[in-house]
Design an enzyme around this catalytic site. Sequence first.
Site, short mmCIF file in Angstrom:
data_model
loop_
_atom_site.label_atom_id
_atom_site.label_comp_id
_atom_site.label_asym_id
_atom_site.label_seq_id
_atom_site.Cartn_x
_atom_site.Cartn_y
_atom_site.Cartn_z
N ASP A 9 33.53 19.71 -70.87
CA ASP A 9 32.25 19.69 -71.55
C ASP A 9 32.54 19.65 -73.05
O ASP A 9 33.67 19.90 -73.49
CB ASP A 9 31.45 20.94 -71.18
CG ASP A 9 30.12 21.03 -71.90
OD1 ASP A 9 29.45 20.00 -72.04
OD2 ASP A 9 29.77 22.14 -72.33
N ASP A 11 29.88 20.66 -76.01
CA ASP A 11 29.23 21.71 -76.79
C ASP A 11 29.54 23.09 -76.24
O ASP A 11 29.40 23.34 -75.03
CB ASP A 11 27.71 21.49 -76.79
CG ASP A 11 27.31 20.19 -77.46
OD1 ASP A 11 26.38 20.21 -78.27
OD2 ASP A 11 27.93 19.15 -77.18
N MET A 39 20.32 25.47 -70.20
CA MET A 39 21.70 25.89 -69.92
C MET A 39 21.74 27.09 -68.98
O MET A 39 22.71 27.28 -68.25
CB MET A 39 22.43 26.21 -71.22
CG MET A 39 22.73 25.01 -72.09
SD MET A 39 23.74 23.74 -71.27
CE MET A 39 22.46 22.57 -70.75
N SER A 96 29.50 15.05 -71.08
CA SER A 96 28.59 15.87 -71.89
C SER A 96 27.16 15.36 -71.80
O SER A 96 26.91 14.16 -71.75
CB SER A 96 29.05 15.82 -73.36
OG SER A 96 28.11 16.43 -74.21
N GLY A 97 26.23 16.30 -71.83
CA GLY A 97 24.84 15.95 -71.97
C GLY A 97 24.46 15.78 -73.42
O GLY A 97 23.29 15.60 -73.75
N GLY A 98 25.45 15.80 -74.31
CA GLY A 98 25.22 15.61 -75.73
C GLY A 98 25.03 14.15 -76.08
O GLY A 98 24.96 13.27 -75.21
N LYS A 145 25.72 15.80 -64.07
CA LYS A 145 27.18 15.82 -64.13
C LYS A 145 27.79 15.68 -62.74
O LYS A 145 28.77 14.95 -62.55
CB LYS A 145 27.67 17.09 -64.82
CG LYS A 145 27.41 17.10 -66.31
CD LYS A 145 28.05 18.27 -67.01
CE LYS A 145 27.82 18.20 -68.52
NZ LYS A 145 28.47 19.30 -69.26
N ASP A 165 30.74 25.55 -69.94
CA ASP A 165 30.18 26.86 -70.25
C ASP A 165 28.79 27.09 -69.67
O ASP A 165 28.31 28.22 -69.66
CB ASP A 165 30.09 27.04 -71.77
CG ASP A 165 29.05 26.11 -72.38
OD1 ASP A 165 27.96 26.58 -72.75
OD2 ASP A 165 29.31 24.90 -72.47
N THR A 168 24.64 23.32 -66.38
CA THR A 168 24.83 21.91 -66.00
C THR A 168 26.27 21.66 -65.55
O THR A 168 26.52 20.75 -64.76
CB THR A 168 24.49 20.98 -67.17
OG1 THR A 168 25.32 21.28 -68.29
CG2 THR A 168 23.03 21.11 -67.57
#
Length: 213
Positions: A9, A11, A39, A96-98, A145, A165, A168
Site C-alpha cells: 500500500d 499511504d 479505512m 493503492s486507492g490513492g 484491492k 495499514d 481496504t
Amino acid sequence: MRFGTVIFDCDSTLSAIEGIEELAREHRDEIARLTASAMAGEVPLEEVYGRRLELIRPTRAAIEAVGRLYIERLVPGAIETVETLRAAGVAIQILSGGLAPAVRVMARRLGVSDQQVAAVELEFFPSGEYAGFDTTSLLARAGGKRHWIETLGRDLPRPLLLVGDGATDLEARPAVDAFAVFTGVVARPDVVRHADVVIPGPSLTQLLPYCRG
C-alpha cells in the site's frame, strides 16, 4: 525470500501521509472524517471516493506537490526495504486507492516502475484543472484491492505478501498468501487483529525478517 511478490500500500505504509488529506485544504476535517470511516471499514469506499475528489478538485500542480511530499515523508527504511527485496529477486507492486500521478512520483524514488503501480487515474483539462477520475477503477470501490489482485494481478509471481495499514488492505487478505499490517504510522485495531503479522515500525525494514522466513 519466502515470497515471489510483495505488494505495498502507499499511504500510511510506504509514506507517512494520506495524500487525499494533504490535498484537502479547507475541507481537511471532512476529508479526514470520510477517509477514517472508509479505512476503518465503517462505510464502503465507493461512497466517499468521488465525494472527496469533488470537494477538493485537485489541480495537476497540486497532485505533483503531493507526489513530492510522499517522497519527503517516506517512512524510515522504505527505500532500503524495497531495494533489499528487489535485489533478492522479489517482484514489487504498489497497490493503492490513492491518486496515480502522485503515487508514481513516489514509486520512481523507490526504483519502482510506473508499470508496477496500480492506483486511481485522474483527468485534467489542458489548463491543469481537475476534470474527473477513473470511475471504472477497481481501486475506487470497496473490495477493489482483492478484485485487482485476483484479475489484473493474477500473473504476479507467487506467493504473494500484501503490506498495508487499512481496511481496504485487509479486504484483500483472501487473495494473497499473507497479510502484514504496518503500524508505524497508524494502528487500526480491527486490521491488526486480523493480520498474519504485525510490523510495528517505525522502520519498514522490520518487514525483512518475515520475508526471509
